[in-house]
Design a protein around this motif. Structure first.
Motif, short mmCIF file in Angstrom:
data_model
loop_
_atom_site.label_atom_id
_atom_site.label_comp_id
_atom_site.label_asym_id
_atom_site.label_seq_id
_atom_site.Cartn_x
_atom_site.Cartn_y
_atom_site.Cartn_z
N UNK A 286 0.01 -12.75 7.47
CA UNK A 286 -0.88 -11.91 8.27
C UNK A 286 -1.79 -11.50 7.21
N UNK A 287 -2.85 -10.60 8.03
CA UNK A 287 -4.07 -10.04 7.26
C UNK A 287 -3.85 -8.45 6.98
N UNK A 288 -4.50 -7.89 5.90
CA UNK A 288 -4.16 -6.72 5.69
C UNK A 288 -5.37 -5.86 6.34
N UNK A 289 -4.68 -4.93 7.14
CA UNK A 289 -5.40 -4.20 7.98
C UNK A 289 -5.93 -2.92 7.39
N UNK A 290 -5.05 -2.18 6.65
CA UNK A 290 -5.43 -1.10 6.00
C UNK A 290 -4.68 -0.80 4.39
N UNK A 291 -5.27 -0.32 3.60
CA UNK A 291 -4.33 -0.04 2.33
C UNK A 291 -4.57 1.38 1.93
N UNK A 292 -3.61 1.71 1.54
CA UNK A 292 -3.53 3.20 0.90
C UNK A 292 -3.59 3.03 -0.67
N UNK A 293 -4.81 3.60 -1.19
CA UNK A 293 -4.92 3.06 -2.54
C UNK A 293 -4.62 4.38 -3.78
N UNK A 294 -3.21 4.64 -3.65
CA UNK A 294 -2.83 5.62 -4.78
C UNK A 294 -2.07 6.65 -4.22
N UNK A 302 -10.17 1.01 5.25
CA UNK A 302 -10.05 -0.03 6.34
C UNK A 302 -10.59 -1.35 5.89
N UNK A 303 -9.60 -2.46 5.71
CA UNK A 303 -9.91 -3.48 5.00
C UNK A 303 -11.11 -4.35 5.51
N UNK A 304 -11.10 -4.12 6.82
CA UNK A 304 -12.33 -4.89 7.57
C UNK A 304 -13.76 -4.15 7.46
N UNK A 314 -15.75 -5.75 1.64
CA UNK A 314 -15.47 -4.77 2.45
C UNK A 314 -14.54 -3.76 1.60
N UNK A 315 -14.07 -2.66 2.33
CA UNK A 315 -13.25 -1.86 1.73
C UNK A 315 -11.88 -2.38 0.92
N UNK A 316 -11.65 -3.51 1.17
CA UNK A 316 -10.64 -4.03 0.45
C UNK A 316 -11.07 -4.61 -0.96
N UNK A 317 -12.42 -4.46 -1.44
CA UNK A 317 -12.84 -5.11 -2.28
C UNK A 317 -13.32 -3.62 -3.45
N UNK A 318 -12.76 -2.71 -3.03
CA UNK A 318 -13.13 -1.37 -4.00
C UNK A 318 -12.20 -1.69 -5.36
N UNK A 319 -12.75 -1.33 -6.50
CA UNK A 319 -11.95 -1.22 -7.60
C UNK A 319 -11.29 0.07 -7.67
N UNK A 320 -10.05 -0.49 -8.33
CA UNK A 320 -9.15 0.68 -8.54
C UNK A 320 -9.18 1.48 -9.92
N UNK A 321 -10.58 2.04 -10.23
CA UNK A 321 -10.64 2.97 -11.34
C UNK A 321 -10.74 4.29 -10.60
N UNK A 322 -10.98 5.22 -11.69
CA UNK A 322 -11.07 6.59 -11.29
C UNK A 322 -12.00 7.00 -10.16
N UNK A 323 -12.89 6.05 -9.97
CA UNK A 323 -14.00 6.40 -9.03
C UNK A 323 -14.13 5.63 -7.80
N UNK A 324 -13.36 4.43 -7.82
CA UNK A 324 -13.31 3.43 -6.94
C UNK A 324 -13.08 3.80 -5.44
#
Lengths: 455, 157
Positions: A286-294, A302-304, A314-324
């Motif tokens: 399947x595809x990711x619809x949403x993620x909860x980052x943290x 919203x991954x789309x 998309x929002x699926x591409x945000x970096x997971x640092x303190x600002x992302x």
């Protein structure tokens, strides 16, 4: 070059929790060296200069926190280790405590030395029974080896570490809630100021630090600041208040992925890479619809949803640092626990689950939080039963906006964390919620749980 | 009146030197009593309060905050099984697992089987999300609990 794990380097080894093995891998060498050669202030300065930010959720600079202690205080000064890891979908501290407790303990010893504390309380959630036992066994080994107790290794430095078990309350992860709980009272967070560094446990200056933060202190003292700063993301030059996101980080991956697990990576990996390269991708093809980052408190991506000004991302591409996560309206990096929700899952059910959690875990001290989280649960429960009303979504957002530290209506941040997932889910998936209201569709979990459980 | 044995009282007192205030021993004492007696009776609260030089209501106040300890008149079974309903578990079948256990044991969450064998509870996230859906058997994680695995687990207690 592939990144070699440091914090997790030893977790797969046989008997990784034993002192003998830890010593064979160079453990406690830096603690012994520091006791001999360094002044406490030098350790504090090094940790401050390393750029280490607390791993518990808020990302406050660790060394800076230590400098808030009063100078030349006659003591006692306390260190409290926050091992109440209760943010939903988070389990990185558990892995460290179960598999490499000495790495954490060495960090506690170094930090205690730095802040001149002779007593550390290791507050661990009750649910982590295995972690409790492996850490207690490691502490016992340290006493037997003269690494804890009086006049450690002839240095004149004394330190005791005591484990203290919680009793299943999320709020004990809030640092002043933790202190109240440690003192034997209900875990109601305190009004700040005074902050714990001035008046904390037993009314004495207290530092509260996270488990992973302690492991980072060990590695910083062992490997140096250049190593630490060679990993992660430097401060944003356009933001003078940004302290950067240096170092390795333990990310946990949960939810609809093929391989839920905890991985260590330099700060700043994108959600997409984390899920696709390290979590085995989204399950069942399947595809990711949403993620909860943290952790749930941080809200939803919203991954789309395309990122403004960044073609094809998309929002699926945000970096997971303190600002992302903040760039897409999430509260922050939080505990760096990533939960993936696939495209077959109803956001109504997800949001109901979130509201259920916060309503159960609100400590009841502040009325806006106690009542607000209950209202949000009732409304989301109505939605999943197919009885939603047209105005419900606006009411939800209105409640979410009014509870918390940010609107200034509560003592601690639990309510901000309860409101954020509600606001972000409804803003980003409003259409889905509206459709659910209009169609009156019932949740697939229709038989499930009573409104609020019996315990 | 002796709700607590001398041995239990001594184990509670052994915690006193760890803290600058006696009240800090409330949680350790409640755990010791609860583990052994499967409940914290009103008499036990009075005796804990005596040891810690508190008013019984102070011990009771702390105890009831946590909703973790069984009160007077209620008692834990031999094993306490918590089924996680946190988001990570819910996404991978946690609700269904909870329903399955309720059905299998014939009790609702918070209740104990009539033979006193198992107390079933729901838990908020227990931090075992890499093995979702997960349970907690007393304080030990059990990971990747399919309904078949749950049936096996329930037989073992």
């Amino acid at each position: 070059m592939a990144f070699e794990p440091v914090l997790l380097a030893r977790v797969a080894k046989l008997n990784s929790g034993k002192l003998e093995g830890y010593r064979a891998d160079g453990g406690y060498a830096v603690f012994e060296k520091v006791l001999k050669d360094k002044q406490p202030l030098e350790v504090t300065t090094q940790v401050k200069d390393s750029g280490l930010r607390g791993r518990g959720g808020a990302g406050f600079p660790t060394g800076l926190k230590w400098t808030f202690l009063p100078k030349d205080h006659p003591g006692p000064i306390y260190l409290c280790i926050n091992a109440d890891e209760s943010e939903p979908c988070t389990y990185n501290n558990r892995i460290l405590m179960e598999k490499d407790p000495h790495q954490v303990l060495e960090g506690i010893m170094l930090s205690s030395y730095a802040i001149r504390s002779q007593c550390a309380y290791y507050y661990i959630r009750y649910e982590y029974g295995d972690a409790y036992r492996s850490t207690q066994a490691a502490i016992d080994e340290c006493y037997a080896a003269g690494l804890l107790g009086k006049n450690i290794l002839g240095s004149g430095f004394n330190l005791d570490i005591y484990m203290h078990r919680g009793a299943g309350a999320y709020i004990c992860g809030e640092e002043t809630g933790l202190i109240e709980s440690l003192e034997g009272k209900r875990a109601w967070p305190r009004i700040k100021p005074p902050f714990p560094a001035i008046e904390g446990a037993f009314r004495k200056p207290t530092i509260v630090n996270n488990v992973e933060t302690m492991a980072c202190v060990t590695q910083i003292l062992r490997r140096g600041n250049d190593w630490f700063k060679s990993l992660g993301v430097p401060p944003d030059p356009k933001n003078p208040r940004d302290a950067g996101s240096y170092g390795p980080k333990l990310y946990t991956i949960a939810g609809h992925v093929n391989e839920p697990k905890c991985v260590e990576l330099p700060m700043g990996i994108t959600v997409r890479d984390l899920v696709e390269k390290h979590g085995g991708g989204v399950w069942k093809g399947r595809k990711a619809k949403s993620v909860n980052p943290g952790g749930l408190s941080m809200g939803f991506a919203d991954c789309n949803l395309p990122l403004k000004g960044e073609d094809g991302k998309t929002e699926y591409d945000i970096p997971l640092d303190f600002n992302g996560p903040g760039k897409i309206g999430c509260l922050g990096l939080g505990t760096a626990a990533i939960t993936v929700i696939d495209d077959q899952t109803s956001m109504v059910d997800v949001l109901h689950n979130v509201c259920q959690f916060f309503s159960h875990e609100s400590c009841g001290q502040c009325t806006p939080c106690r009542e607000g989280t209950g209202w949000m649960l009732k409304i989301t429960d109505r939605l999943r039963r197919g009885q939603g009303r047209r105005e419900d979504l606006d009411v939800l957002v209105d409640v979410a906006d009014r509870i918390g530290i940010m609107p200034g209506t509560t003592i601690c941040g639990l309510a901000d964390g309860a409101g954020w997932p509600v606001k972000t889910a409804i803003r980003k998936f409003r259409r889905e919620f509206e459709d659910a209201i209009q169609s009156g569709a019932k949740s697939v979990h229709s038989k499930s749980l009573q409104l609020v459980g019996a315990h | 009146m002796n709700a607590l044995s001398e041995d239990l009282k001594n184990r509670i007192k052994a915690y006193l030197p760890r803290y600058p205030r006696k009240q800090a021993v409330v949680l350790p004492a409640l755990h010791l009593v609860h583990d052994e007696m499967r409940t914290v009776s009103n008499e036990a609260i009075v005796e804990i309060a005596e040891i810690l030089e508190l008013h019984p209501s102070e011990v009771h106040d702390t105890m009831t905050f946590y909703e973790f300890f069984k009160h007077d008149g209620d008692k834990l079974g031999k094993t306490r099984l918590w089924v996680c309903r946190g988001l990570a578990c819910m996404l991978r079948g946690g609700y269904e697992l909870l329903e399955h256990c309720e059905h299998k044991l014939g009790v609702k969450c918070g209740e104990t089987t009539s033979d006193g064998r198992i107390t079933l509870e729901f838990a908020e996230c227990i931090g075992a999300c890499d093995g979702a859906p997960a349970c907690l058997k007393d304080d030990v994680h059990v990971m990747n609990v399919t309904t078949a695995k749950a049936d096996e687990l329930l037989k073992q207690f």
